[in-house]
Design a protein around this motif. Structure first.
Motif, PDB file in Angstrom:
ATOM      1  N   GLN A  51      -1.016  -3.244  -8.652  1.00  0.00           N
ATOM      2  CA  GLN A  51      -0.622  -4.540  -8.081  1.00  0.00           C
ATOM      3  C   GLN A  51      -1.813  -5.261  -7.450  1.00  0.00           C
ATOM      4  O   GLN A  51      -1.939  -6.482  -7.546  1.00  0.00           O
ATOM      5  CB  GLN A  51       0.479  -4.331  -7.023  1.00  0.00           C
ATOM      6  CG  GLN A  51       1.829  -3.957  -7.621  1.00  0.00           C
ATOM      7  CD  GLN A  51       2.905  -3.925  -6.552  1.00  0.00           C
ATOM      8  OE1 GLN A  51       2.615  -4.053  -5.363  1.00  0.00           O
ATOM      9  NE2 GLN A  51       4.146  -3.739  -6.977  1.00  0.00           N
ATOM     10  N   ARG A 105       0.815  -1.209   0.000  1.00  0.00           N
ATOM     11  CA  ARG A 105       0.000   0.000   0.000  1.00  0.00           C
ATOM     12  C   ARG A 105       0.860   1.275   0.000  1.00  0.00           C
ATOM     13  O   ARG A 105       0.326   2.364  -0.208  1.00  0.00           O
ATOM     14  CB  ARG A 105      -0.954   0.004   1.185  1.00  0.00           C
ATOM     15  CG  ARG A 105      -0.286   0.023   2.525  1.00  0.00           C
ATOM     16  CD  ARG A 105      -1.308   0.050   3.672  1.00  0.00           C
ATOM     17  NE  ARG A 105      -2.108  -1.160   3.713  1.00  0.00           N
ATOM     18  CZ  ARG A 105      -3.386  -1.194   3.329  1.00  0.00           C
ATOM     19  NH1 ARG A 105      -3.973  -0.098   2.866  1.00  0.00           N
ATOM     20  NH2 ARG A 105      -4.066  -2.331   3.382  1.00  0.00           N
ATOM     21  N   PHE A 106       2.138   1.158   0.254  1.00  0.00           N
ATOM     22  CA  PHE A 106       3.004   2.344   0.274  1.00  0.00           C
ATOM     23  C   PHE A 106       3.646   2.634  -1.092  1.00  0.00           C
ATOM     24  O   PHE A 106       4.402   3.569  -1.223  1.00  0.00           O
ATOM     25  CB  PHE A 106       4.117   2.151   1.318  1.00  0.00           C
ATOM     26  CG  PHE A 106       3.578   2.022   2.714  1.00  0.00           C
ATOM     27  CD1 PHE A 106       3.120   3.146   3.409  1.00  0.00           C
ATOM     28  CD2 PHE A 106       3.517   0.791   3.330  1.00  0.00           C
ATOM     29  CE1 PHE A 106       2.628   3.008   4.692  1.00  0.00           C
ATOM     30  CE2 PHE A 106       3.023   0.667   4.607  1.00  0.00           C
ATOM     31  CZ  PHE A 106       2.569   1.772   5.310  1.00  0.00           C
ATOM     32  N   ARG A 107       3.358   1.839  -2.076  1.00  0.00           N
ATOM     33  CA  ARG A 107       3.873   2.077  -3.426  1.00  0.00           C
ATOM     34  C   ARG A 107       2.873   2.869  -4.256  1.00  0.00           C
ATOM     35  O   ARG A 107       1.663   2.837  -3.990  1.00  0.00           O
ATOM     36  CB  ARG A 107       4.184   0.755  -4.136  1.00  0.00           C
ATOM     37  CG  ARG A 107       5.383   0.011  -3.559  1.00  0.00           C
ATOM     38  CD  ARG A 107       5.548  -1.325  -4.245  1.00  0.00           C
ATOM     39  NE  ARG A 107       5.774  -1.183  -5.667  1.00  0.00           N
ATOM     40  CZ  ARG A 107       6.978  -1.104  -6.238  1.00  0.00           C
ATOM     41  NH1 ARG A 107       8.064  -1.177  -5.492  1.00  0.00           N
ATOM     42  NH2 ARG A 107       7.098  -0.967  -7.545  1.00  0.00           N
ATOM     43  N   ASP A 108       3.390   3.550  -5.238  1.00  0.00           N
ATOM     44  CA  ASP A 108       2.513   4.366  -6.088  1.00  0.00           C
ATOM     45  C   ASP A 108       1.597   3.504  -6.946  1.00  0.00           C
ATOM     46  O   ASP A 108       0.495   3.917  -7.285  1.00  0.00           O
ATOM     47  CB  ASP A 108       3.355   5.286  -6.979  1.00  0.00           C
ATOM     48  CG  ASP A 108       4.154   6.302  -6.169  1.00  0.00           C
ATOM     49  OD1 ASP A 108       3.740   6.563  -5.013  1.00  0.00           O
ATOM     50  OD2 ASP A 108       5.175   6.814  -6.689  1.00  0.00           O
ATOM     51  N   ASP A 109       2.090   2.336  -7.334  1.00  0.00           N
ATOM     52  CA  ASP A 109       1.284   1.460  -8.186  1.00  0.00           C
ATOM     53  C   ASP A 109       0.546   0.411  -7.348  1.00  0.00           C
ATOM     54  O   ASP A 109       0.373  -0.723  -7.772  1.00  0.00           O
ATOM     55  CB  ASP A 109       2.172   0.785  -9.226  1.00  0.00           C
ATOM     56  CG  ASP A 109       3.306   0.000  -8.579  1.00  0.00           C
ATOM     57  OD1 ASP A 109       3.532   0.183  -7.365  1.00  0.00           O
ATOM     58  OD2 ASP A 109       3.957  -0.798  -9.284  1.00  0.00           O
ATOM     59  N   TYR A 110       0.103   0.794  -6.176  1.00  0.00           N
ATOM     60  CA  TYR A 110      -0.594  -0.152  -5.285  1.00  0.00           C
ATOM     61  C   TYR A 110      -1.865  -0.684  -5.933  1.00  0.00           C
ATOM     62  O   TYR A 110      -2.150  -1.893  -5.874  1.00  0.00           O
ATOM     63  CB  TYR A 110      -0.917   0.532  -3.963  1.00  0.00           C
ATOM     64  CG  TYR A 110      -1.874  -0.240  -3.092  1.00  0.00           C
ATOM     65  CD1 TYR A 110      -1.472  -1.408  -2.454  1.00  0.00           C
ATOM     66  CD2 TYR A 110      -3.199   0.188  -2.944  1.00  0.00           C
ATOM     67  CE1 TYR A 110      -2.368  -2.112  -1.641  1.00  0.00           C
ATOM     68  CE2 TYR A 110      -4.086  -0.521  -2.146  1.00  0.00           C
ATOM     69  CZ  TYR A 110      -3.661  -1.676  -1.499  1.00  0.00           C
ATOM     70  OH  TYR A 110      -4.552  -2.377  -0.714  1.00  0.00           O
ATOM     71  N   HIS A 111      -2.616   0.190  -6.571  1.00  0.00           N
ATOM     72  CA  HIS A 111      -3.872  -0.238  -7.167  1.00  0.00           C
ATOM     73  C   HIS A 111      -3.624  -1.175  -8.349  1.00  0.00           C
ATOM     74  O   HIS A 111      -4.396  -2.133  -8.558  1.00  0.00           O
ATOM     75  CB  HIS A 111      -4.688   0.983  -7.602  1.00  0.00           C
ATOM     76  CG  HIS A 111      -5.057   1.881  -6.474  1.00  0.00           C
ATOM     77  ND1 HIS A 111      -6.065   1.578  -5.565  1.00  0.00           N
ATOM     78  CD2 HIS A 111      -4.556   3.083  -6.087  1.00  0.00           C
ATOM     79  CE1 HIS A 111      -6.181   2.546  -4.671  1.00  0.00           C
ATOM     80  NE2 HIS A 111      -5.269   3.486  -4.964  1.00  0.00           N
TER      81      HIS A 111
END
Length: 892
Positions: free
Chosen positions: A839, A831-837
């Motif tokens: 992934q 959830r802390f990455r920009d591409d969370y959605h």
């Protein structure tokens, strides 16, 4: 239609095949060819391949008809279309830039297409490579599905092999022929992989090709076409054993071709190459070098040779120091954004060739290293190449010179043959060649394909006999001195010296570099040692040239400056030399206290001179009288000489006026030395009556063209043939000599005693094995590296003649293709990455598909279904049957 004029100046060794190929019976030849095609290709069948062959034959016939059609000037019988080549090859030839075939191509290509063995000779730059590559591609046409190479090209050097590969790739662009390169210095594993791709053409050096043949156990029975490029050099470089082993493995029905710029007239020396009724094409026998080449020969001292080299580069060639324009553009482009499109001409040698590009030839690799370091210290960008240099480094050095990053290429004779560098304008022979044909190959790097070029040669006094040999070989008039004010440097052999004052600054620069740089001085020391070894092993000049060289040195014109020096400078130098000569010849008048043998003028000086002569005569008389009385040897004379003594009384001889008058009873003793028995004229030949057993015409030429072996195990074929005579007396004497002669010798390299028989076959004490042909080859050729590589890569070698396996060309290793179908589940979304959605969406899709550890909604099931249990039971039963022993009973 007017009849075709015959070729001018055809020698007895040339023949014009044009009349036989494009004469009045051209219609019959075409019909005969069509009949042959109909028989061989099976015209009239329903096979698609036969239709393609029929169309290709018709297209070739149409090309010949259009080429010979009236109204087309410049192409009548002389174009490539008249040779019956296919359309794809004609298109590649046009793209290459060839329009009209050269004389060697016009004569050799039709004969090779007929299947004849050909020996071709033409000067450098005349298109010999295309003369055997074009018919090879025409005969092989397309890739063969059967396993086995069909064409082999042997080159003496790696650079020539790379150039030949480039020509084959360009001319075979419209075909699917597979070509590989096998040269020393490259990885063996990569060459193993290349051989498993079923190549059609192999371009190789003899040493590495034989290595792979023995290591891989290659079957060469499929070879139909073999070419020996620079054939005489192959035999001279010590490849006799390798060539014999390779030729023994080739089929007898092969077609063999020999090409070189310097070939002897007699084919006896090449009989071991296995030619069958060869056709000899010997062109340019009169003009051995290009008529566009201008040459100059400078006589220098050994200590001034480095300074003379710098003087030629700076003042004659006018080469600037510093980086080239191409190197500057390359640096500028390197600093720019690499994503931008590169402009045309940036770093391209074809767009901006260097006018001052020069290649310098040296005798040894140590001299190459020294010269490259010296020139680099002087500010010139330099590339260098020699035989023992690493292959990757050799490619980089040659690539830099071709690309224009450097202006000078310092090489040994490894680059003297066949290497085509069109932008070379100057050639410098730092070490004068020991054979005339080496000079021909060296200067052949310039003035190619209609371009102009210069060749400069530095000649020391020890090299003068080789200079005379070269002048006799080229047949050019010798011009010495400055009597001829307007020489023709392309047609005359102009020899002169470099003025000392011209070399002063360059020699001082070299001495300063040697004193400042200790490494450079060490390189010079090593180079001089290597040069002494080279001079001991190089070929000897002819005796006639040695005598002529002595006469040339005695000629006062020999010391005059070269005609390239202008008249004003020469006149100033001559005035300076005359002044120095007058100063050296000045003798002051002697006084009475400095009277010697040169005393003249005064009466007192003459009296003192006569008195001294009388005293010396008196001393000599007394010594001779004592020697006679004691019976000892005469003073100052050897014991084996018996001088004639005459004892006379002074009463019988009146003393001259002014002589010292001694007592009347004193004896006069005169000693006369025996006259020399050596006649002043030792020339016993009378030109009017003497008849030599050697041919006068072309004797020097054929001797220079001949193949000379480098060592005892590499003797030429002629000497071996002369030693094969039968003589019982000589055999008996030889038997006595062999019995007393030691059969072993001490080898310094291996530090052990070795058999003298190794000197005859060239092994020199190295570990050798006997090949299939009976020749000794290196034992390292059977190291087992190919078996290890084949097992590691799981490669199965196909036999020659088998049908090629599918997808063989795509897979370099020759093994099977495996397509991986396994799908891996993605990692849990962070959830802390920009591409969370993104992934999270991929994880959800994997859960829906039940991929990997997302089976059964993300939980891994521990229960086993019926199929899994039954499968495990079958596996256990198979293991029990395989082991064939009962299972142990468990104790409860």
């Amino acid at each position: 239609m007017a009849p075709r004029a015959s070729s001018p100046a055809l020698s007895e060794n040339e023949f014009d095949i044009f009349d036989a190929l494009a004469g009045g019976d051209g219609v019959q030849q075409e019909s005969g060819l069509a009949a042959d095609l109909g028989v061989d290709l099976g015209i009239g069948s329903d096979d698609g391949s036969d239709d393609e062959a029929f169309i290709a034959a018709k297209q070739a016939a149409a090309n010949r008809k259009n080429a010979n059609a009236p109204g087309k000037p410049g192409k009548k019988g002389g174009g490539f279309q008249a040779m019956g080549l296919n359309s794809a090859l004609l298109k590649a030839i046009t793209q290459k830039g060839f329009k009209i075939p050269t004389p060697i191509q016009r004569k050799a290509v039709p004969l090779i297409l007929q299947g004849d063995d050909v020996v071709g000779m033409a000067r450098t730059g005349s298109g010999k490579t295309a003369a055997f590559v074009v018919p090879m591609i025409e005969k092989l046409k397309t890739h063969s599905a059967k396993v086995g190479a069909r064409g082999v090209i042997m080159s003496p050097s790696r650079e020539l092999a790379l150039q030949t590969l480039k020509v084959v790739k360009e001319l075979g662009r419209g075909t699917d022929l597979r070509t590989i390169l096998l040269v020393g210095g490259d990885s063996l594993e990569e060459q193993f992989s290349s051989m498993t791709t079923n190549p059609d053409i192999i371009i190789a050096t003899p040493g590495r090709f034989l290595h792979l043949k023995v290591e891989m156990g290659l079957d060469l029975s499929s070879v139909q076409y073999i070419v020996f490029d620079e054939a005489d050099r192959l035999f001279e470089m010590g490849f006799a054993a390798q060539l014999s082993e390779i030729l023994y493995a080739l089929p007898a029905s092969r077609q063999t071709l020999l090409f070189s710029a310097t070939l002897p007239k007699s084919l006896v020396e090449f009989a071991r190459a296995g030619l069958q009724e060869p056709k000899l094409i010997r062109l340019d026998a009169e003009s051995k070098i290009s008529p566009d080449l201008k040459s100059a020969y400078f006589t220098v001292k050994s200590g001034d040779r480095d300074g003379a080299l710098l003087h030629i580069l700076e003042n004659v060639i006018k080469m600037p120091v510093g980086e080239t324009e191409t190197a500057k553009r390359t640096k500028e482009n390197a600093g720019k954004d690499s994503s931008k499109k590169r402009k045309r001409g940036d770093g391209n040698p074809k767009d901006a060739p260097i006018e001052e590009s020069t290649i310098i030839f040296a005798a040894t690799k140590h001299r190459v290293e020294y010269l490259s370091t010296l020139l680099r210290a002087a500010g010139y960008p330099v590339s260098y190449v020699y035989g023992n240099l690493d292959q990757t480094a050799r490619k980089e050095q040659v690539a830099d010179f071709r690309a224009g990053l450097t202006r000078i290429l310092v090489v040994t004779d490894v680059a003297a043959r066949g290497v085509d560098m069109p932008h070379i304008n100057h050639v410098i022979n730092y070490d004068f060649p020991s054979q005339p044909k080496i000079f021909v190959h060296r200067v052949g790097r310039t003035a190619r394909a209609g371009r102009k070029g210069w060749a400069y040669s530095l000649c020391r006094h020890v090299d003068l006999p080789y200079l005379i040999d070269l002048q006799l070989f080229l047949g050019k008039p010798l011009v010495v001195g400055r009597s001829n004010k307007e020489p023709n440097y392309a047609e005359d052999f102009v020899v002169g010296s470099l003025a000392p004052y011209q070399l002063e600054s360059s020699v001082e620069l070299v001495n300063k570099q040697l004193s400042d740089d200790e490494d450079l001085a060490n390189l010079l020391n090593v180079a001089e040692k290597g040069e002494r070894q080279y001079q001991r092993t190089r070929n000897q000049a002819s005796n006639q040239s040695v005598h002529r060289a002595k006469e040339l040195v005695a000629d006062p014109k020999f010391a005059e400056t070269h005609l390239l020096t202008n008249d004003d400078m020469h006149d100033a130098l001559r005035a300076k030399e005359d002044m120095l000569e007058r100063i050296q010849g000045f003798r002051p008048a002697e006084t009475v206290f400095e009277i010697g043998k040169r005393g003249t003028g005064s009466e007192a000086a003459e009296i003192m001179r006569k008195r001294r002569v009388a005293v010396e005569r008196q001393k000599t008389k007394q010594q001779l009288i004592r020697a006679i009385e004691n019976g000892s040897d005469l003073p100052g004379l050897p014991a084996d000489q018996s001088p004639e003594m005459e004892v006379e009384s002074d009463h019988d001889q009146q003393p001259a006026e002014g002589d010292y008058d001694s007592d009347s009873d004193e004896l006069e003793v005169t000693v006369s030395q025996p006259a020399s028995r050596k006649s002043g004229n030792d020339n016993w030949r009378e030109d009017d009556f003497f008849m030599s057993y050697l041919p006068k015409e072309n004797a020097a030429e054929e001797k220079a063209y001949g193949v000379q072996g480098g060592d005892a195990g590499n003797a030429n074929f002629m000497s071996a043939a002369r030693s094969a005579e039968m003589s019982l007396v000589n055999d008996e004497l030889k038997g006595f000599a062999d019995a007393s002669k030691a059969r072993m010798r001490w080898d310094k390299k291996s530090k052990k005693y070795v058999a003298r028989a190794n000197d005859e076959d060239g092994s020199k004490g190295a570990k050798m094995i006997v090949g299939e042909s009976g020749q000794k080859i290196a034992a390292s050729f059977r190291s087992g590296r190919f078996d290890d590589w084949r097992k590691a890569n799981k490669v199965k070698m196909q036999r020659v003649g088998e049908i090629e396996a599918p997808n063989r060309s795509a897979n370099q290793n020759g093994g099977r293709h495996y397509k991986h179908k396994a799908e891996k589940a993605p990692k849990q979304a962070d959830r802390f990455r920009d591409d969370y959605h993104v992934q999270k969406k991929r994880v959800q899709e994997a859960k829906d598909k039940r991929v990997g550890h997302f089976k059964d909604n993300g939980a891994k099931s521990e229960l086993r279904d019926v199929d899994t249990v039954q499968k495990q039971r079958k596996v256990q039963e198979k293991r029990k049957e395989k082991n064939a022993r009962p299972a142990k009973k468990r104790k409860f």
